[in-house]
Each structure stands twice: as C-alpha cells, then as structure tokens.
Write a protein that holds these residues in place. Structure first.
Motif, PDB file in Angstrom:
ATOM      1  N   LYS A  64       0.856  -1.250   0.083  1.00 29.90           N
ATOM      2  CA  LYS A  64      -0.086   0.263  -0.141  1.00 29.90           C
ATOM      3  C   LYS A  64       0.753   1.284   0.095  1.00 29.90           C
ATOM      4  N   LYS A  65       0.225   2.511  -0.296  1.00 30.30           N
ATOM      5  CA  LYS A  65       0.948   3.717  -0.233  1.00 30.30           C
ATOM      6  C   LYS A  65       0.755   4.460   1.209  1.00 30.30           C
ATOM      7  N   ALA A  66       1.907   4.804   1.671  1.00 31.70           N
ATOM      8  CA  ALA A  66       2.289   5.338   2.963  1.00 31.70           C
ATOM      9  C   ALA A  66       0.999   6.303   3.259  1.00 31.70           C
ATOM     10  N   LEU A  67       0.982   7.329   2.624  1.00 35.54           N
ATOM     11  CA  LEU A  67       0.198   8.675   2.870  1.00 35.54           C
ATOM     12  C   LEU A  67      -0.321   9.446   1.748  1.00 35.54           C
ATOM     13  N   ILE A  68      -1.331  10.213   1.980  1.00 39.58           N
ATOM     14  CA  ILE A  68      -1.703  11.154   0.978  1.00 39.58           C
ATOM     15  C   ILE A  68      -1.554  12.699   1.506  1.00 39.58           C
ATOM     16  N   ILE A  69      -1.010  13.830   0.911  1.00 39.13           N
ATOM     17  CA  ILE A  69      -0.884  14.990   1.452  1.00 39.13           C
ATOM     18  C   ILE A  69      -2.118  15.797   0.615  1.00 39.13           C
ATOM     19  N   MET A 106       7.234  13.443   4.164  1.00 38.58           N
ATOM     20  CA  MET A 106       5.811  13.345   4.026  1.00 38.58           C
ATOM     21  C   MET A 106       5.846  13.362   2.366  1.00 38.58           C
ATOM     22  N   LYS A 107       6.543  14.550   1.843  1.00 39.57           N
ATOM     23  CA  LYS A 107       6.544  14.604   0.509  1.00 39.57           C
ATOM     24  C   LYS A 107       7.151  13.177  -0.447  1.00 39.57           C
ATOM     25  N   ASN A 108       8.093  12.764   0.133  1.00 39.51           N
ATOM     26  CA  ASN A 108       8.828  11.556  -0.537  1.00 39.51           C
ATOM     27  C   ASN A 108       7.815  10.612  -0.430  1.00 39.51           C
ATOM     28  N   TYR A 109       6.927  10.269   0.438  1.00 40.24           N
ATOM     29  CA  TYR A 109       5.808   9.139   0.517  1.00 40.24           C
ATOM     30  C   TYR A 109       4.649   9.231   0.195  1.00 40.24           C
ATOM     31  N   ASN A 110       4.373  10.586  -0.471  1.00 39.54           N
ATOM     32  CA  ASN A 110       2.995  11.021  -0.803  1.00 39.54           C
ATOM     33  C   ASN A 110       2.708  10.192  -2.099  1.00 39.54           C
ATOM     34  N   ILE A 111       1.400   9.656  -2.082  1.00 39.36           N
ATOM     35  CA  ILE A 111       0.989   8.969  -3.291  1.00 39.36           C
ATOM     36  C   ILE A 111       0.750   9.823  -4.533  1.00 39.36           C
ATOM     37  N   LYS A 120       3.008  12.161  -5.266  1.00 34.96           N
ATOM     38  CA  LYS A 120       4.439  12.702  -5.490  1.00 34.96           C
ATOM     39  C   LYS A 120       4.671  13.164  -6.714  1.00 34.96           C
ATOM     40  N   LYS A 121       4.097  12.497  -7.758  1.00 33.62           N
ATOM     41  CA  LYS A 121       4.418  13.090  -9.091  1.00 33.62           C
ATOM     42  C   LYS A 121       3.650  14.405  -9.617  1.00 33.62           C
ATOM     43  N   SER A 122       2.408  14.543  -9.044  1.00 30.76           N
ATOM     44  CA  SER A 122       1.721  15.744  -9.202  1.00 30.76           C
ATOM     45  C   SER A 122       1.007  16.274  -7.915  1.00 30.76           C
ATOM     46  N   PRO A 123       1.880  16.645  -6.892  1.00 33.71           N
ATOM     47  CA  PRO A 123       1.372  16.977  -5.545  1.00 33.71           C
ATOM     48  C   PRO A 123       0.421  17.943  -5.575  1.00 33.71           C
ATOM     49  N   LEU A 124       0.269  18.949  -6.400  1.00 32.02           N
ATOM     50  CA  LEU A 124      -0.696  20.020  -6.128  1.00 32.02           C
ATOM     51  C   LEU A 124      -2.041  19.790  -7.006  1.00 32.02           C
ATOM     52  N   ALA A 125      -2.222  18.719  -7.696  1.00 32.17           N
ATOM     53  CA  ALA A 125      -3.405  18.189  -8.282  1.00 32.17           C
ATOM     54  C   ALA A 125      -4.558  17.760  -7.508  1.00 32.17           C
ATOM     55  N   GLY A 126      -4.222  17.185  -6.331  1.00 28.03           N
ATOM     56  CA  GLY A 126      -5.430  16.635  -5.529  1.00 28.03           C
ATOM     57  C   GLY A 126      -6.379  17.730  -5.112  1.00 28.03           C
ATOM     58  N   VAL A 127      -7.475  16.884  -4.709  1.00 28.72           N
ATOM     59  CA  VAL A 127      -8.730  17.711  -4.280  1.00 28.72           C
ATOM     60  C   VAL A 127      -8.839  17.219  -2.942  1.00 28.72           C
ATOM     61  N   TYR A 128      -9.594  17.809  -2.023  1.00 27.17           N
ATOM     62  CA  TYR A 128      -9.832  17.245  -0.809  1.00 27.17           C
ATOM     63  C   TYR A 128     -10.556  16.078  -0.858  1.00 27.17           C
ATOM     64  N   TYR A 183       6.027  25.216  -1.817  1.00 26.57           N
ATOM     65  CA  TYR A 183       6.998  24.245  -1.240  1.00 26.57           C
ATOM     66  C   TYR A 183       7.031  22.732  -1.518  1.00 26.57           C
ATOM     67  N   LEU A 184       5.452  22.530  -1.465  1.00 23.29           N
ATOM     68  CA  LEU A 184       5.274  21.308  -1.974  1.00 23.29           C
ATOM     69  C   LEU A 184       5.399  20.759  -3.212  1.00 23.29           C
ATOM     70  N   GLY A 185       5.277  21.551  -4.182  1.00 19.39           N
ATOM     71  CA  GLY A 185       5.425  21.383  -5.872  1.00 19.39           C
ATOM     72  C   GLY A 185       6.747  21.785  -6.065  1.00 19.39           C
ATOM     73  N   ASP A 186       7.844  21.900  -4.991  1.00 21.79           N
ATOM     74  CA  ASP A 186       9.121  22.111  -5.352  1.00 21.79           C
ATOM     75  C   ASP A 186       9.342  23.391  -6.103  1.00 21.79           C
ATOM     76  N   ALA A 187       8.421  24.378  -6.332  1.00 21.62           N
ATOM     77  CA  ALA A 187       8.493  25.551  -6.886  1.00 21.62           C
ATOM     78  C   ALA A 187       9.405  26.661  -5.994  1.00 21.62           C
ATOM     79  N   GLY A 188       9.429  26.259  -4.904  1.00 22.89           N
ATOM     80  CA  GLY A 188      10.441  27.091  -3.844  1.00 22.89           C
ATOM     81  C   GLY A 188      11.185  26.413  -2.910  1.00 22.89           C
ATOM     82  N   ASP A 189      12.223  26.772  -2.670  1.00 21.59           N
ATOM     83  CA  ASP A 189      12.988  25.958  -1.534  1.00 21.59           C
ATOM     84  C   ASP A 189      12.666  26.516  -0.206  1.00 21.59           C
ATOM     85  N   ARG A 190      13.408  26.016   0.545  1.00 20.96           N
ATOM     86  CA  ARG A 190      12.836  26.059   2.194  1.00 20.96           C
ATOM     87  C   ARG A 190      13.307  27.623   2.642  1.00 20.96           C
ATOM     88  N   ALA A 191      14.399  28.134   2.080  1.00 19.40           N
ATOM     89  CA  ALA A 191      14.941  29.603   2.346  1.00 19.40           C
ATOM     90  C   ALA A 191      13.654  30.380   1.937  1.00 19.40           C
TER      91      ALA A 191
END
Length: 448
Positions: free
Chosen positions: A200-205, A261-266, A268-276, A426-434
C-alpha cells in the motif's frame, strides 16, 4: 476549522417563497420584523407567525447534516424557517461574511473561525447572558470575549494530525498497531516503509491552502512552548520582524517531517493536483494508510469505508527526541464559532437565532445532530454523549490523557491563503526552504 466550501446555497425548509432580504434584511423588509411580539426571556416568537432566519455555514463537510438539522428544528418550531447558506469554495468565512455585510444583506447567523469574531463585534449580538455560557467547557469563550462580553457561540472542538486506517497499519506491522509506538520522525518513517512494504501507499498530502496554511504549518507556532503566553510572545516577535525562523528548531523540524512526507506522498508526481475529496476516498478504501487531516473529515471517510474499519490519530513528530513537545500531542481547540447579526436582523430573527443555538445545546434532537449526525465534539459540559465516530473518540482520548496541544485558532483571516500558497509552492518544489521561510517572515511583518 474544516472546510469544504464548494456546495451551492440550499434552502432547507420553505414555508413561502424566499425573497432576498430573508437572509437578514433590515427591519422594513424582513419577514421576521413586526410579525408579532417576542418573549425575550425564552426566545419564543409568541405570535405564531413565520420568522425566517439564515446561517452561513463554513463547515461544508456538515452541509447535509445541517440541512437535516434545520428541518428537524423547524418541526419542533413551526414558526421558524432556517436557511443554510454554504460559504463558496476558496473563500474564507471572514471574506464571505465581510462581502455579505458590504452588500447590506448579512445572514442572521454566521459560522466563523475563532480569530474572526472580534472583527465583527460592533455588528453582532452580545451573547453573554445566554444560559449556555455557564455550560461551556473551560476557556471555551475566552477568545471571543471582549470587554467582558462574549460574542461567539462555541460550536465545536476540533483536532487534527495524521489520520490512520488501522486495518492497513495492522497489516503493515504484522499485528495490532499501537499508536503509542510512534514518538519520533524516525518512528514515523519506519511506519511509512512498513506500509509500502505491504503493498500500500504510506500517505496522501492534501494540497489545499487551508490545510497547509491553517493546520499543518501553524504546528510550528503552537509547538514553540506548552505555555501559550510564551507562544504569544513568539508570535509578537514574528510581527515585529525580530524572529529568525531560519534557525528556529521547531519550524525546521516540522519542515524536515514535511520533506519526508513529500517523499512518501501517493501524489508525489503531481502533488498539487489533488482535491479534498481524494483524501477520504484513498484512505477509506485502504489505498493509503495515513492522511493529514482533522476529525471533521469523518463523514467523508465513512462514505468510502465499507468494512466498518477502525481509525485514529497520530501526532506530527517534529524531531527524533520523543520528549520534545508536540511529538506525542494532538493539536486541538474550540474552533468554529457562531455569531448573531444585530445590524440588519430584526429582534424576532435574533431571538429565533438564539433559540436555535439553545436547541443545539439543550434539546435531545439538537445534541443528536451535533454529536451523532455531524460528528462534532461538543464544547459543552452538559452534553454527555460520547463521540459517535472513531476520530472524535481518538481526539477525546488524547485530551483526557493530557496529550493535546492547543491549536492556533486566532490566526489572521488571510493566513491560510497567503502562507498556504507559500506551502503549496514548497510542496510542488517551486520554492526551496529559504524562500518559504522568507515568505512566512514577510507575511507576519505585513500583518496589521
């Protein structure tokens, strides 16, 4: 707190054709005005004539339940018609309430987040004399009391963290999963690995701005100290621009957990595409083991859970020291508040609104709506019904064991949108932590 807002406006019970002013028009046009005398002592409209009231619902996940409650309330009170207005998707309760006031047509009642109540205190009723104030749980009205007057009805205690599907975790660990075994980030990652090893997949963000900006990221504020007075000092330093978040251990620890969490997100390939709606589906169907969300999500999870499965909460660990504050605590607080308009609603409408609030607290049918139908943890001591759902029961257990962390329930109204947008980048890797930390700091120095 929660938060589906995309449902259309629904007229729950109709006694006659609704006109625009039924949402809370002024005294000259409202059907509730001059419709007869009102017994102020018990909030009963003694004329027997129809009074129309309305409520802005910002907890979209209970829209259907609230509609049914309005029907039941009308059956008990035939002279009162209650309309349920859903807050539009993508709009905060504060923004919607402000828009309705600007249009001169606010509803009789509005469901707001705790921090928004003070902004409307000159336009809403003082509810200090209502009986339920004495029956509210400790500190339930502190944050909505100004100059000795309480303006907010505490609707719900809500909590959030990692919701887990126990059947999936049982399979992953090869036995009965014990949530007490997760005390650190490494513990959590090991659990993720076990889930994935089971197929199974670990989690969803869920990538909604309100989830990331109003719930996840604020864990870094609340986790600064057990003493809320110290947390408030920390928030003041953010506003003053004197806090260096780049070296803040709690925020960086939380972001380290988010990176994992990002690394285990179901997704991960399109992290901003999900809906509630995707979250409760994949969790309830057992496609993932864990979802970061709150107890308000139970009605949707239940819709997809066909096995009457067991569910519960795990805290969000921010370090590998099990004794660090927050690693074993669940975030919870009295969240949504109902306010009553005094600017445009008639006296009869105001009394009818107060009668509805008392119906929720003191009538058996109202309590049943709150606890059993809407899966809400009540903020009143006199309501002794146990939580009807496993998520509510889990939150109550953490609170009873002294393992709760007070949620940040008074954040500015635009925090979820602005900081949430930064978290989305940050979730979509469009900006770093700084970049994220800089944007959080810039946000707080701009808060008025």
């Amino acid at each position: 707190m929660k938060r589906l807002n995309g449902l259309s406006m629904t007229v729950v019970v109709v006694l006659m054709a609704l006109i625009v002013s039924a949402c809370g028009g002024d005294g000259s046009t409202s059907s509730g005005t001059n419709s007869g005398t009102t017994n102020a002592a018990n909030g009963t409209n003694t004329s027997g004539k129809a009074v129309k009231i309305s409520i802005l619902n910002s907890k979209g996940e209970i829209q259907a339940q609230l509609e049914e409650a309005a029907k039941t309330f009308h059956e008990d009170n035939p002279d009162i018609t209650l309309e349920i207005m859903a807050a539009p998707a993508g709009t905060s309760p504060f923004e919607r309430a402000s828009t309705l006031y600007a249009s001169g047509n606010p509803p009789t009642m509005m469901m707001l987040d705790t921090g928004d109540v003070e902004k409307f205190k000159d336009r809403i009723l003082d509810l200090s004399e209502e009986k339920w104030n004495a029956d509210a749980v400790e500190n339930a009205t502190n944050l909505t009391t100004f100059d000795g007057k309480n303006y907010g009805f505490p609707l719900a205690i809500e909590g959030y963290g990692f919701i887990y599907n126990k059947a999936i975790l049982d399979e992953a660990v090869g036995g009965s999963f014990d949530p007490a075994t997760i005390k650190t980030r490494d513990d959590l990652e090991n659990l993720f690995k076990q889930i994935e090893a089971s197929g199974k997949k670990a989690l969803i963000i869920s990538p909604m701005d309100w989830s990331l900006g109003a719930h996840f990221q604020p864990l870094a504020y609340a986790g600064q100290n057990k003493d809320m007075a110290e947390v408030n000092k920390f928030m003041d330093s953010l506003k003053a621009g004197t806090e260096d978040l780049s070296s803040n251990a709690v925020l960086n620890g939380l972001l380290d957990t988010f990176d994992m969490m990002k690394n285990y997100n179901i997704d991960k390939k399109s992290p901003l595409a999900g809906v509630y709606e995707r979250g409760p589906e994949v969790l309830g169907k057992g496609e993932v083991g864990i979802w970061f969300q709150g107890n308000w999500a139970w009605p949707q999870i239940q819709d997809f859970d066909t096995a009457d499965g067991a569910y519960g909460f795990l805290p969000v660990p921010i370090s590998n020291n099990p004794d660090d504050y927050g690693n074993q605590e669940i975030s919870s607080a009295v969240s949504k508040r109902i306010i009553v308009d005094k600017e445009k609603s008639s006296p009869e409408q105001q009394e009818a609104a107060k009668k509805f609030l008392n119906w929720i607290v003191y009538e058996e049918k109202g309590q049943d709506f709150l606890v059993n139908q809407a899966s809400i943890i009540p903020a009143f001591k006199n309501i002794t019904l146990p939580a009807a759902d496993p998520l509510g029961q889990s939150i109550q257990d953490y609170i009873a064991r002294g393992k709760s962390q007070e949620s940040m329930s008074t954040l500015p109204a635009d925090h979820w949108a602005k900081v949430g947008a930064s978290m989305q980048k940050y979730l979509g890797d469009a900006g770093d932590r700084a970049t994220l930390i800089k944007e959080i700091e810039e946000y707080w120095t701009s808060v008025k």
